[in-house]
Design a protein around this motif. Structure first.
Motif, PDB file in Angstrom:
ATOM      1  N   UNK A 615      -6.900-127.781 -14.599  1.00 20.73           N
ATOM      2  CA  UNK A 615      -7.370-128.724 -15.607  1.00 20.73           C
ATOM      3  C   UNK A 615      -7.889-129.973 -14.914  1.00 20.73           C
ATOM      4  N   UNK A 616      -8.937-130.548 -15.490  1.00 20.07           N
ATOM      5  CA  UNK A 616      -9.462-131.778 -14.910  1.00 20.07           C
ATOM      6  C   UNK A 616      -8.579-132.963 -15.262  1.00 20.07           C
ATOM      7  N   UNK A 617      -7.857-132.843 -16.386  1.00 20.36           N
ATOM      8  CA  UNK A 617      -6.975-133.940 -16.749  1.00 20.36           C
ATOM      9  C   UNK A 617      -5.763-133.972 -15.820  1.00 20.36           C
ATOM     10  N   UNK A 618      -5.213-135.082 -15.638  1.00 17.03           N
ATOM     11  CA  UNK A 618      -4.014-135.202 -14.832  1.00 17.03           C
ATOM     12  C   UNK A 618      -4.300-135.582 -13.399  1.00 17.03           C
ATOM     13  N   UNK A 619      -5.594-135.661 -12.975  1.00 13.17           N
ATOM     14  CA  UNK A 619      -5.904-136.051 -11.595  1.00 13.17           C
ATOM     15  C   UNK A 619      -6.811-137.268 -11.561  1.00 13.17           C
ATOM     16  N   UNK A 620      -6.988-137.910 -12.701  1.00 12.55           N
ATOM     17  CA  UNK A 620      -7.854-139.082 -12.727  1.00 12.55           C
ATOM     18  C   UNK A 620      -7.162-140.301 -12.137  1.00 12.55           C
ATOM     19  N   UNK A 621      -5.830-140.257 -12.152  1.00 11.14           N
ATOM     20  CA  UNK A 621      -5.089-141.376 -11.572  1.00 11.14           C
ATOM     21  C   UNK A 621      -4.845-141.119 -10.090  1.00 11.14           C
ATOM     22  N   UNK A 622      -4.633-142.189  -9.347  1.00  8.68           N
ATOM     23  CA  UNK A 622      -4.422-142.065  -7.896  1.00  8.68           C
ATOM     24  C   UNK A 622      -2.931-141.992  -7.611  1.00  8.68           C
ATOM     25  N   UNK A 623      -2.535-140.915  -6.936  1.00  2.00           N
ATOM     26  CA  UNK A 623      -1.142-140.755  -6.516  1.00  2.00           C
ATOM     27  C   UNK A 623      -1.130-140.256  -5.063  1.00  2.00           C
ATOM     28  N   UNK A 634      -2.172-128.297  -4.129  1.00  2.00           N
ATOM     29  CA  UNK A 634      -3.349-127.429  -4.161  1.00  2.00           C
ATOM     30  C   UNK A 634      -4.065-127.546  -5.501  1.00  2.00           C
ATOM     31  N   UNK A 635      -3.297-127.533  -6.591  1.00  2.00           N
ATOM     32  CA  UNK A 635      -3.895-127.655  -7.924  1.00  2.00           C
ATOM     33  C   UNK A 635      -4.607-128.997  -8.075  1.00  2.00           C
ATOM     34  N   UNK A 636      -3.982-130.062  -7.549  1.00  2.00           N
ATOM     35  CA  UNK A 636      -4.608-131.385  -7.663  1.00  2.00           C
ATOM     36  C   UNK A 636      -5.891-131.427  -6.828  1.00  2.00           C
ATOM     37  N   UNK A 637      -5.904-130.756  -5.671  1.00  2.00           N
ATOM     38  CA  UNK A 637      -7.114-130.750  -4.854  1.00  2.00           C
ATOM     39  C   UNK A 637      -8.298-130.151  -5.588  1.00  2.00           C
ATOM     40  N   UNK A 638      -8.080-129.010  -6.264  1.00  2.00           N
ATOM     41  CA  UNK A 638      -9.187-128.408  -7.019  1.00  2.00           C
ATOM     42  C   UNK A 638      -9.614-129.302  -8.169  1.00  2.00           C
ATOM     43  N   UNK A 639      -8.639-129.969  -8.792  1.00  2.00           N
ATOM     44  CA  UNK A 639      -8.962-130.888  -9.889  1.00  2.00           C
ATOM     45  C   UNK A 639      -9.859-132.022  -9.390  1.00  2.00           C
ATOM     46  N   UNK A 640      -9.535-132.572  -8.224  1.00  2.00           N
ATOM     47  CA  UNK A 640     -10.337-133.668  -7.669  1.00  2.00           C
ATOM     48  C   UNK A 640     -11.734-133.189  -7.280  1.00  2.00           C
ATOM     49  N   UNK A 641     -11.838-131.959  -6.838  1.00  2.00           N
ATOM     50  CA  UNK A 641     -13.163-131.423  -6.527  1.00  2.00           C
ATOM     51  C   UNK A 641     -14.008-131.306  -7.791  1.00  2.00           C
ATOM     52  N   UNK A 642     -13.379-130.949  -8.917  1.00  2.00           N
ATOM     53  CA  UNK A 642     -14.124-130.792 -10.161  1.00  2.00           C
ATOM     54  C   UNK A 642     -14.694-132.113 -10.659  1.00  2.00           C
ATOM     55  N   UNK A 643     -14.010-133.213 -10.370  1.00  2.00           N
ATOM     56  CA  UNK A 643     -14.513-134.508 -10.819  1.00  2.00           C
ATOM     57  C   UNK A 643     -15.232-135.234  -9.679  1.00  2.00           C
TER      58      UNK A 643
END
Length: 789
Positions: A615-623, A634-643
């Motif tokens: 999902x693209x949601x959940x990675x818009x914030x910086x952590x 790994x899931x967050x990495x793909x999310x960041x690539x999508x945005x």
């Protein structure tokens, strides 16, 4: 009264002699012969004898004093001796007649082979009984040398007689010895002294035949030894080394310090007949027993030319200190260092002592000899110390440019991957020798194989090609083929590959280069012919896939998204295949014109995501991704690539690489490579791809994307030949896209290869590409500036 005085005097003489015979020790002391318990003189022999270090002769008999008395009486102004010998075993200088021993009892016969090392006779202890009466000694030679005033031969004769007859007492005043009354015998001794041995033989034979005369045994023995010495020297000069050893074995009296030249020749004969240890023994004997400084130094110099490094170190341990506190071989130590370094150049496994290396380095820096720098250069090159070798070869060329110095420098330059300079250095000397030719050709092969290809001038290419054809040198001919391919000159490449195969039909790399070049030229018959010829010999030739899409003129539509290969069956925790957002780069082709090039578009395979669909949601914030579990990272990495936030995705994928699960690490490495490509960091992308094993399809996709990005970077930097290399490498993996074809066309345009540029632009323009049409116009403006469109 007078007669009574004579009788009394005679009685006194008799009493003195009787007393002397009863007390042998006192008699020896009276004549300066030393104690009777002293060993007999040394005599180097070739039989069943063992060495001893005892000094030769009677050290207390002052033969020099006797000789000086002769000199004072017989010669008003005689020449002085250069090197007086203090003991009775004074050596006989070269050129004087050799001294032959007259043994008291017959000795055991010595067979010529096998021959034991030249060594020293065992001292014989004198009997403990009362001293025997004086032996009968042939003193004719002694009287002759005394009458002639020849003090050198007199000393040698006294030493010889003492060695043969330990009980013999030399006369206190040799001048008091009665002169030879036999004038014919005097003439014979003169012939012997002059070295006219054949005439002496004839004179003896004539007198024997005329008057039944018997010559002195001493004269015949001396003549036999002198003739043996002449035969030995002649055999040595003719390099008949086995004969030298045989003569020496049969004439042991030649093997003494008075015949050092003979000892040198025997040592050489042993070494040349593959008995180096025996030769070393001969040199060892000289250094242990002989005292003449010049002869000892010459012995070391001669040995260094025949013996290896290790045996020479054993000989040098016998060096004696000089009177001034130095060592006796210091005068020749520089030459010894040169000799040892030369041997080290021949044997890469031979470790030369650091003292010799340092000595030669000092000589090279201060002496100004190019040869010293050359020795150091080859020594370092043989031991793979390329930087040091290059330093010394350059120093040698600065002092004296030569084929050897240039060849060494070229090899050092090749080793550090600088073949262009190596070719230039060796071109002048390429015909000097076979080694020089081989070095030059090796430099050309390495030069043509450089990646990226070197930008060579036309004259350099022409001279290399001329030499390669003249020598029929396959490696460089093959590299010419690959070089032509890098310039997209496939016809030229095919001709070079064919030439290499004509010179060496079993050269598989040339055959492979030819088959892929023919495939790109759409020569299917030529491809099939090569595949049949190499069936069973080269799997990559026989299994060559259809690469017609690599032909520059072939025009095919770009692949659709996700259309590379069939996907693996999806697992319950997998997501459907998708593709990352394409990275686009605007590349300035000519002033006022740009083209948009997709830098990386690898289709993504199925990627394991344990938490379900990405999902693209959940990675818009910086952590901090390091605080997440590897699966979540790994899931967050793909999310960041999508945005389209690739730099943050890189950190997330790095955290995922710490997972113990192989599949998670593989996906993380793949994702990180894509993120680096999105950021325009192709070098980092290549490194990231190696952090975990990738399957063949993914590896190919990443390689295609990395090569495209590198081509764009090279073009931006104005490195057009390098751009073509990357494009060629990419084209072997995947059909070239229209935007990259346009890029290739502009490379040719900037390299002034207008024909190739026109051909590429026309092929791309046929697909409707406006960038290609603009490229055609740019070519026309350059080639026909007076024609208005």
């Amino acid at each position: 009264m007078k007669s009574s005085l004579v009788a009394v005097s005679a009685a006194v003489v008799v009493a003195t002699l009787v007393t002397g015979l009863k007390d042998r020790a006192a008699l020896q002391e009276r004549f300066g012969l030393g104690s009777a318990a002293k060993p007999a003189p040394e005599l180097m022999m070739m039989g069943r004898i063992k060495p001893t270090d005892a000094s030769a002769g009677n050290p207390q008999f002052n033969a020099q004093l006797v000789a000086d008395k002769i000199e004072a009486i017989t010669s008003p102004s005689p020449p002085a001796l250069d090197t007086p010998v203090p003991n009775a075993a004074a050596r006989q200088p070269a050129g004087s007649p050799p001294v032959a021993p007259q043994p008291v009892a017959p000795q055991t016969a010595v067979q010529p082979a096998p021959v034991t090392p030249p060594i020293v006779s065992e001292p014989q202890a004198p009997p403990q009984a009362a001293a025997p009466p004086q032996p009968t000694v042939d003193e004719s030679a002694l009287r002759y040398f005394a009458s002639r005033g020849d003090k050198v031969r007199l000393q040698a004769e006294i030493s010889r007689l003492q060695a043969l007859y330990p009980n013999w007492v030399p006369p206190a005043d040799p001048l008091a010895v009665p002169q030879n009354g036999d004038k014919q015998l005097e003439a014979m001794w003169q012939l012997y002294s002059d070295g006219r041995y054949a005439e002496l033989r004839k004179a003896v034979a004539d007198r024997q035949a005329a008057a039944g005369w018997q010559p002195p045994a001493d004269l015949l023995d001396r003549l036999d030894v002198a003739e043996a010495r002449a035969r030995l020297v002649n055999a040595s000069d003719l390099k008949q080394y086995a004969t030298v050893v045989d003569i020496a074995a049969a004439t042991p009296s030649l093997l003494t310090c008075s015949e050092v030249d003979v000892l040198w020749r025997v040592a050489e004969a042993f070494i040349q007949t593959e008995r180096a240890k025996r030769g070393q023994d001969a040199y060892t004997y000289i250094l242990k027993n002989c005292t003449n400084p010049a002869e000892r130094q010459a012995t070391v110099e001669k040995a260094s030319t025949l013996l290896g490094y290790q045996p020479m170190q054993a000989l040098l341990t016998l060096e004696r200190p000089a009177a001034d506190g130095s060592k006796e071989f210091d005068a020749i130590r520089d030459n010894l260092a040169r000799r040892f370094m030369a041997e080290g150049n021949d044997d890469p496994n031979l470790a030369i002592a650091p003292d010799y290396v340092a000595r030669l380095e000092k000589l090279a820096e201060t002496g100004g000899l190019a040869s010293d720098a050359l020795l150091l250069g080859w020594y370092q090159l043989r031991r793979n110390n390329d930087a040091d070798a290059e330093k010394w070869f350059r120093a040698a060329r600065a002092k004296q440019d030569s084929a050897a110095a240039s060849q060494g420098l070229a090899l050092a330059l090749i080793a550090r991957k600088a073949p262009e300079e190596a070719e230039d250095v060796m071109f002048r000397w390429r015909t000097d020798s076979e080694d020089a030719t081989s070095t030059y050709l090796a430099a050309t092969a390495n030069l043509m194989a450089l990646q990226p290809s070197a930008d060579l001038a036309e004259d350099v290419l022409h001279r290399i090609a001329t030499e390669v054809i003249a020598r029929k040198y396959v490696p460089t001919a093959q590299q010419f083929g690959w070089y032509a391919r890098s310039l997209n000159q496939f016809q030229t490449a095919a001709r070079w590959f064919e030439t290499a195969l004509a010179w060496k039909p079993d050269d598989e790399p040339s055959a492979y280069g030819l088959v892929i070049t023919r495939e790109q030229l759409s020569d299917r018959k030529g491809v099939l012919d090569l595949q049949r010829a190499w069936a069973g010999r080269s799997s990559r030739i026989t299994n060559l896939e259809d690469t017609s899409s690599l032909t520059p003129n072939a025009v095919t539509p770009p692949p659709e998204k996700g259309g590379l290969a069939a996907q693996q069956p999806a697992q319950p925790t997998q997501r459907p295949p998708t593709e990352p957002l394409p990275a686009e780069r605007r590349v300035t082709l000519q002033p006022g014109s740009e083209v948009v090039v997709r830098a990386a578009r690898p289709a993504m395979e199925t990627v394991t995501v344990p938490r379900g669909l990405r999902q693209t949601r959940g990675c818009s914030t910086t952590i901090d991704a390091g605080q997440l579990s590897p699966a979540d990272a790994l899931s967050r990495g793909w999310c960041l690539m999508d945005i389209n936030r690739p730099m943050e995705a890189i950190s997330a994928f790095e955290a995922a690489l710490q997972s113990p699960a192989r599949k998670v690490r593989e996906d993380a490495a793949y994702g990180q490579s894509l993120a680096y490509l999105r950021a325009g960091l192709s070098g980092n992308a290549a490194v990231a791809a190696t952090k975990a094993p990738q399957n063949r399809q993914r590896a190919a996709e990443l390689q295609v994307a990395i090569l495209a990005d590198r081509a764009l970077s090279a073009f931006d930097a104005g490195r057009y030949r390098e751009t073509l290399i990357y494009l060629d490498q990419r084209a072997q993996l995947q059909q070239e896209r229209i935007d990259l074809m346009v890029l290739r066309g502009y490379c040719y345009l900037n390299l002034k290869m207008y024909g190739d540029a026109t051909r590429i632009f026309e092929a791309a323009a046929a697909t409707g590409s406006r960038d290609a049409a603009r490229g055609l116009a740019d070519v026309r403006n350059v080639t026909h500036p007076d024609v208005n469109d």
